[in-house]
Design a protein around this motif. Structure first.
Motif, PDB file in Angstrom:
ATOM      1  N   SER A  86       0.822  -1.211   0.000  1.00 12.35           N
ATOM      2  CA  SER A  86       0.000   0.000   0.000  1.00 12.35           C
ATOM      3  C   SER A  86       0.857   1.263   0.000  1.00 12.35           C
ATOM      4  O   SER A  86       0.611   2.215   0.757  1.00 12.35           O
ATOM      5  CB  SER A  86      -0.976   0.002   1.180  1.00 12.35           C
ATOM      6  N   THR A  87       1.871   1.268  -0.880  1.00 11.83           N
ATOM      7  CA  THR A  87       2.733   2.431  -1.038  1.00 11.83           C
ATOM      8  C   THR A  87       2.906   2.772  -2.514  1.00 11.83           C
ATOM      9  O   THR A  87       2.646   1.952  -3.395  1.00 11.83           O
ATOM     10  CB  THR A  87       4.130   2.198  -0.432  1.00 11.83           C
ATOM     11  N   ILE A  88       3.378   3.988  -2.750  1.00 14.95           N
ATOM     12  CA  ILE A  88       3.755   4.436  -4.081  1.00 14.95           C
ATOM     13  C   ILE A  88       5.261   4.633  -4.067  1.00 14.95           C
ATOM     14  O   ILE A  88       5.803   5.380  -3.245  1.00 14.95           O
ATOM     15  CB  ILE A  88       3.055   5.755  -4.467  1.00 14.95           C
ATOM     16  N   GLY A 109      -4.765   2.462   4.915  1.00 13.64           N
ATOM     17  CA  GLY A 109      -5.626   3.512   5.426  1.00 13.64           C
ATOM     18  C   GLY A 109      -6.074   4.402   4.298  1.00 13.64           C
ATOM     19  O   GLY A 109      -5.906   4.067   3.115  1.00 13.64           O
ATOM     20  N   SER A 110      -6.626   5.548   4.637  1.00 17.31           N
ATOM     21  CA  SER A 110      -7.176   6.443   3.622  1.00 17.31           C
ATOM     22  C   SER A 110      -6.791   7.901   3.857  1.00 17.31           C
ATOM     23  O   SER A 110      -7.310   8.789   3.184  1.00 17.31           O
ATOM     24  CB  SER A 110      -8.700   6.323   3.595  1.00 17.31           C
ATOM     25  N   ASN A 121      -4.809   1.995   0.339  1.00 14.97           N
ATOM     26  CA  ASN A 121      -5.316   0.644   0.567  1.00 14.97           C
ATOM     27  C   ASN A 121      -5.345  -0.092  -0.775  1.00 14.97           C
ATOM     28  O   ASN A 121      -6.263   0.074  -1.562  1.00 14.97           O
ATOM     29  CB  ASN A 121      -6.713   0.686   1.190  1.00 14.97           C
ATOM     30  N   THR A 122      -4.289  -0.855  -1.027  1.00  8.46           N
ATOM     31  CA  THR A 122      -4.141  -1.623  -2.266  1.00  8.46           C
ATOM     32  C   THR A 122      -4.243  -0.720  -3.487  1.00  8.46           C
ATOM     33  O   THR A 122      -5.144  -0.855  -4.314  1.00  8.46           O
ATOM     34  CB  THR A 122      -5.180  -2.752  -2.347  1.00  8.46           C
ATOM     35  N   PRO A 123      -3.314   0.229  -3.647  1.00  8.41           N
ATOM     36  CA  PRO A 123      -3.345   1.090  -4.822  1.00  8.41           C
ATOM     37  C   PRO A 123      -3.115   0.271  -6.080  1.00  8.41           C
ATOM     38  O   PRO A 123      -2.267  -0.626  -6.107  1.00  8.41           O
ATOM     39  CB  PRO A 123      -2.192   2.072  -4.573  1.00  8.41           C
ATOM     40  N   GLY A 140      -8.737  -0.331  -2.856  1.00  8.33           N
ATOM     41  CA  GLY A 140      -9.296  -0.768  -1.580  1.00  8.33           C
ATOM     42  C   GLY A 140     -10.073   0.307  -0.862  1.00  8.33           C
ATOM     43  O   GLY A 140     -10.918   0.016  -0.009  1.00  8.33           O
ATOM     44  N   ASN A 141      -9.793   1.560  -1.204  1.00  5.18           N
ATOM     45  CA  ASN A 141     -10.512   2.689  -0.613  1.00  5.18           C
ATOM     46  C   ASN A 141     -11.649   3.190  -1.490  1.00  5.18           C
ATOM     47  O   ASN A 141     -12.338   4.144  -1.114  1.00  5.18           O
ATOM     48  CB  ASN A 141      -9.551   3.850  -0.339  1.00  5.18           C
ATOM     49  N   GLN A 142     -11.822   2.589  -2.682  1.00  3.46           N
ATOM     50  CA  GLN A 142     -12.873   3.020  -3.613  1.00  3.46           C
ATOM     51  C   GLN A 142     -12.751   4.507  -3.927  1.00  3.46           C
ATOM     52  O   GLN A 142     -13.740   5.245  -3.943  1.00  3.46           O
ATOM     53  CB  GLN A 142     -14.273   2.730  -3.026  1.00  3.46           C
ATOM     54  N   ALA A 143     -11.502   4.947  -4.159  1.00  6.39           N
ATOM     55  CA  ALA A 143     -11.262   6.373  -4.370  1.00  6.39           C
ATOM     56  C   ALA A 143     -10.166   6.588  -5.403  1.00  6.39           C
ATOM     57  O   ALA A 143      -9.391   5.690  -5.708  1.00  6.39           O
ATOM     58  CB  ALA A 143     -10.867   7.035  -3.053  1.00  6.39           C
TER      59      ALA A 143
END
Length: 205
Positions: A86-88, A109-110, A121-123, A140-143
């Motif tokens: 969950s990182t870039i 997280g978000s 969250n799972t980018p 994972g964040n639907q965003a």
């Protein structure tokens, strides 16, 4: 190796530079690979096959945990969605140096924020707009999130964490279910594949 002598393990994303090199997110190997299209020669740019992790470093000293999306910047930087961490991540192609641009390893997280203060969250999908903005489908964040590549500042531009759906709207009032791949059109619009809803969405940036 060259051509059919090379091996991959679930390659899931590609990026092509202007010099005839193809970069591959070799997801199950937790590595980034480089293919010279003129010769078919395959080399490992960063990471170590079969050794997942989160370490920053150069070349084989770096670690990834299921890299799944790539975006190539004209200045010679490659951005990577390190999905399971969950990182870039950022890779300087000239040196193979890998650093974490945003997010905290293994901490989903978000939160918006700068660098390690931000959370994903799972980018999944990534794309650049040519003006220093990196867009992230934070599945994972639907965003959909935006990262300023020069500073690591992360903001949410559409959708709301843990609120899935298919509602059109502005900013946090919009809903996604599994946003995946994206492409900007250079005219201020971003197109998003909303995978689980089987739709293509348009965001006016």
């Amino acid at each position: 190796g060259i051509g059919a002598a090379a091996r991959f393990n679930f390659p899931s994303a590609l990026a092509l530079d202007s010099s005839g090199n193809l970069y591959v997110a070799d997801s199950e190997n937790s590595t980034l690979r480089k293919i010279s299209l003129s010769s078919g020669a395959v080399t490992t740019l960063a990471g170590m096959a079969g050794v997942p992790g989160s370490a920053d470093g150069a070349g084989s000293a770096a670690r990834f945990n299921y890299p799944c999306a790539l975006a190539l910047e004209g200045t010679g930087n490659l951005y990577v969605s390190d999905c399971r961490d969950s990182t870039i991540r950022k890779v300087v192609l000239a040196t193979g140096a890998v650093t974490t641009l945003a997010g905290m390893t293994g901490t989903r997280g978000s939160m918006d924020g700068t660098g390690t203060a931000a959370r994903f969250n799972t980018p999944a999908g990534l794309d650049l707009d040519g003006t220093g903005n990196l867009y992230v489908a934070d599945s994972g964040n639907q965003a959909v999130r935006r990262v300023v590549t020069s500073t690591g500042v992360v903001t949410t531009i559409a959708g709301s964490a843990r609120h899935n759906g298919n509602t059109d709207g502005t900013g946090a009032s919009a809903r996604f279910t599994g946003p995946g791949f994206m492409v900007p059109d250079g005219c201020g619009n971003l197109y998003v594949s909303d995978n689980s809803r089987h739709t293509i969405r348009k965001i006016v940036l």
